[in-house]
Design a protein around this motif. Structure first.
Motif, short mmCIF file in Angstrom:
data_model
loop_
_atom_site.label_atom_id
_atom_site.label_comp_id
_atom_site.label_asym_id
_atom_site.label_seq_id
_atom_site.Cartn_x
_atom_site.Cartn_y
_atom_site.Cartn_z
N ASP A 94 10.21 15.81 2.75
CA ASP A 94 9.45 15.64 3.77
C ASP A 94 9.18 15.52 4.45
N GLY A 95 9.33 14.02 5.17
CA GLY A 95 9.27 13.19 6.06
C GLY A 95 7.79 12.42 5.43
N TYR A 96 8.01 11.98 4.48
CA TYR A 96 6.50 11.01 4.25
C TYR A 96 6.99 10.16 3.16
N ILE A 97 6.30 9.45 3.11
CA ILE A 97 6.36 8.58 1.31
C ILE A 97 5.22 8.54 0.55
N THR A 98 4.85 9.22 -0.56
CA THR A 98 4.30 8.98 -1.69
C THR A 98 4.21 8.16 -2.84
N LYS A 99 3.04 7.77 -2.77
CA LYS A 99 2.73 6.62 -4.25
C LYS A 99 3.75 6.99 -5.26
N ARG A 132 0.50 -2.73 -3.12
CA ARG A 132 0.88 -3.73 -1.54
C ARG A 132 1.39 -2.77 -1.28
N PHE A 133 2.23 -2.19 -1.19
CA PHE A 133 3.25 -1.21 -0.32
C PHE A 133 2.37 -0.56 0.33
N PHE A 134 1.68 0.04 0.04
CA PHE A 134 0.69 0.93 0.09
C PHE A 134 -0.57 0.22 1.81
N GLN A 135 -1.10 -0.90 1.04
CA GLN A 135 -2.44 -1.47 1.63
C GLN A 135 -0.82 -2.00 3.25
N LYS A 136 -0.17 -2.54 2.92
CA LYS A 136 0.47 -2.09 4.30
C LYS A 136 1.36 -1.58 4.89
N MET A 137 1.87 -0.62 4.37
CA MET A 137 2.37 0.42 5.38
C MET A 137 1.67 1.61 5.47
N ILE A 147 7.17 7.91 9.41
CA ILE A 147 8.53 7.56 9.18
C ILE A 147 7.81 5.79 10.36
N ASP A 148 7.49 6.66 10.64
CA ASP A 148 6.25 5.75 12.51
C ASP A 148 5.58 5.12 11.94
N GLU A 149 4.88 5.06 10.38
CA GLU A 149 4.12 3.79 9.99
C GLU A 149 5.08 2.48 9.41
#
Length: 171
Positions: A94-99, A132-137, A147-149
């Motif tokens: 869908d164009g997004y990575i969710t937790k 940690r991934f979401f804190q960074k990305m 995708i841009d983030e």
């Protein structure tokens, strides 16, 4: 050195006895992939990987799809490699990575590596990895990674960039 279809198939990417047509279905892909990780359960990660290689979503990986994917991963530009990785993590496309998507991938990697690692992994390690991934990305803190983030953050991270170049000198 570039390999022809027969050489790659002979060396195990698409064993001729398993895939005489040059097509591999998901069950066969899981069986082949699991042989590389006998200490764990690679089934779920192989499912995600299969979907990333199945470019047209028809339930089979054509030899050409596999070669194109490997070509991107081994010889593509950093941008191409990162887009491929994003596609792997974006499970529902869908164009997004969710937790939830990232947690499913991370858990599958931990399962694939096996429970008998040293040091022993804590049960909450996958969730911590995702946080940690979401804190960074997740730059705008909206709960999803675009995708841009993903591209921007990865390209600014020296560790990610050096790991992306790891295979360039091997092939």
């Amino acid at each position: 050195m570039e390999l022809g279809e027969a050489e790659v198939a002979e060396r195990g990417a698409f064993p001729l006895q398993e895939c005489p047509t040059g097509l591999v279905d998901e069950d066969t892909f899981k069986l082949i992939y699991s042989q590389f990780f006998p200490q764990g359960d690679a089934t779920t990660y192989a499912h995600f990987l299969f979907n990333a290689f199945d470019a047209d979503g028809n339930g089979a990986i054509h030899f050409e799809d596999f070669v194109v994917g490997l070509s991107i991963l081994l010889r593509g530009t950093v941008h191409e490699k990162l887009k491929w990785a994003f596609n792997l993590y974006d499970i529902n496309k869908d164009g997004y990575i969710t937790k939830e998507e990232m947690l499913a991938i991370v858990k599958s990697i931990y399962d694939m590596m096996g429970r008998h690692t040293y040091p022993i992994l804590r049960e909450d390690a996958p969730a911590e990895h995702v946080e940690r991934f979401f804190q960074k990305m997740d730059r705008n803190r909206d709960g999803v990674v675009t995708i841009d983030e993903f591209l921007e953050t990865c390209q600014k991270d020296e560790n990610i960039m050096s790991s992306m170049q790891l295979f360039e000198n091997v092939i």
